[in-house]
Design an enzyme around this catalytic site. Structure first.
Site: not given
Ligand SMILES: Cc1ncc(COP(=O)(O)O)c(C=O)c1O
Length: 330
Positions: A77-79
């Protein structure tokens, strides 16, 4: 300072707004300081966030080096991964992402967006396996005739951190125009590129506030050491005659909770409160935990009603979607 000479590939809508959060202040009661939100969740590229600013410098460097593909790493879920995938689209580059699934890999939020932006997502089990995956992807691409440009976790190299020296210039103008003198600037801190740039900017521009980093992972000593290294590297890059040591870096690790990526009750409460007072979306991994620190400090009486505090909203909104029921419970 050499900042203006650094090549920059335009990705963001700048300046981002600086907004007073009066409904939040009212909800926190008569003891609340004035709270100002620096809205870097609105940097404009693909749902926004702090990584857009860093990528303006990193993508310019990639293009100057003839790169054909951006490679970076992060959690599923890395921005940062999502914004890198989006930046690659805008710059006409390919993108390969090494993502770890330690907190799951739901096809929602940022992972969904990565794929929508056409990034090649390679999933590995743990954070420790990402570095090797990046190197292997680099070899694979070079063998196929591509020119890869590797961006380390969070874009946190001096060139990326320099973006937050530039952001400090922007913020300093806004604070000056509004006549606001904050005591602290709260920021969620992970790979330290954002905080180190803010620390260098605060010193270089003699800003009145303390940069107050709220950790999203452990161990704190490693975070402080990497913030110091990055701050010194950024000062060197910008030809600034400034040195930093651990005494110049404030990082509070009391709001991390169990581990990186695991929501905390305080972070979830902060998300709901900001949603219901300001219609501002925080996230459970980064900005919610940083806001939980600010709220806890207001409630503990750290500030007086005559004080001002600033909060750098670093974005992260897309990562709320895999959390569903958890966000609403409470
Ligand atoms: C929403 C959000 N806030 C804060 C951070 C922390 O920034 P940095 O990695 O520069 O410390 C990140 C990094 O991924 C992020 O995505």
């Amino acid at each position: 300072m050499r900042l203006a000479a650094l090549p920059r590939f335009p990705l963001c809508q700048l300046p981002t707004p600086l907004q007073r959060a009066e409904r939040l202040e009212a909800a926190l009661g008569p003891g609340s300081p004035r709270i100002y939100l620096k809205r870097d969740d609105l940097t404009g590229l693909a749902f926004g966030g702090n990584k857009g600013r860093k990528l303006e410098y990193l993508v310019a460097d990639a293009l100057a080096n003839g790169a054909t593909t951006l490679i970076t790493e992060g959690a599923a879920q890395s921005n940062h991964a999502r914004m890198t995938a989006a930046a690659a689209v805008v710059a006409g580059l390919r993108c390969v992402l090494a993502l770890d699934t330690r907190n799951g890999a739901d096809l929602a939020g940022n992972l969904l967006l990565d794929r929508l932006f056409g990034a090649d997502t390679r999933l590995v089990a743990g954070k420790g396996e990402r570095r090797a995956a990046m190197a292997q992807i680099g070899d694979e691409l070079r063998a196929a005739g591509e020119i890869p440009y590797l961006i380390p976790t969070g874009g946190s190299v001096p060139l990326g951190a320099a973006a937050y020296v530039a952001a400090t210039l922007e913020l300093a103008r806004q604070l000056n125009d509004a006549g606001v003198v904050p005591r602290r600037l709260y920021v969620a801190t992970g790979s330290q590129g954002t905080q180190s740039g803010l620390v260098v900017g605060q010193r270089a521009l003699s800003q009145p506030y303390e940069v107050y980093g709220v950790a999203v992972e452990y161990p704190r000593d490693d975070l402080v050491a990497s913030c110091v290294d990055l701050a010194n590297g950024t000062a060197d890059l910008l030809d600034l005659d400034a040195r930093f040591d651990a005494g110049d870096v404030t990082i509070d690790d009391r709001f991390v909770g169990e581990a990186y990526g695991k929501p905390t009750p305080g972070g979830l409460e902060a998300i709901r409160l900001l949603a219901r007072t300001e219609a501002v979306v925080l996230d459970p991994v980064y900005s919610g935990k940083a806001m939980a620190a600010l709220i806890a400090h207001v409630r503990a009486g750290v500030f007086s009603p005559d004080d001002s505090v600033a909060f750098l909203h670093t974005g992260g909104g897309p990562s709320i979607f895999p959390f569903g029921e958890t966000l609403l419970a409470g």
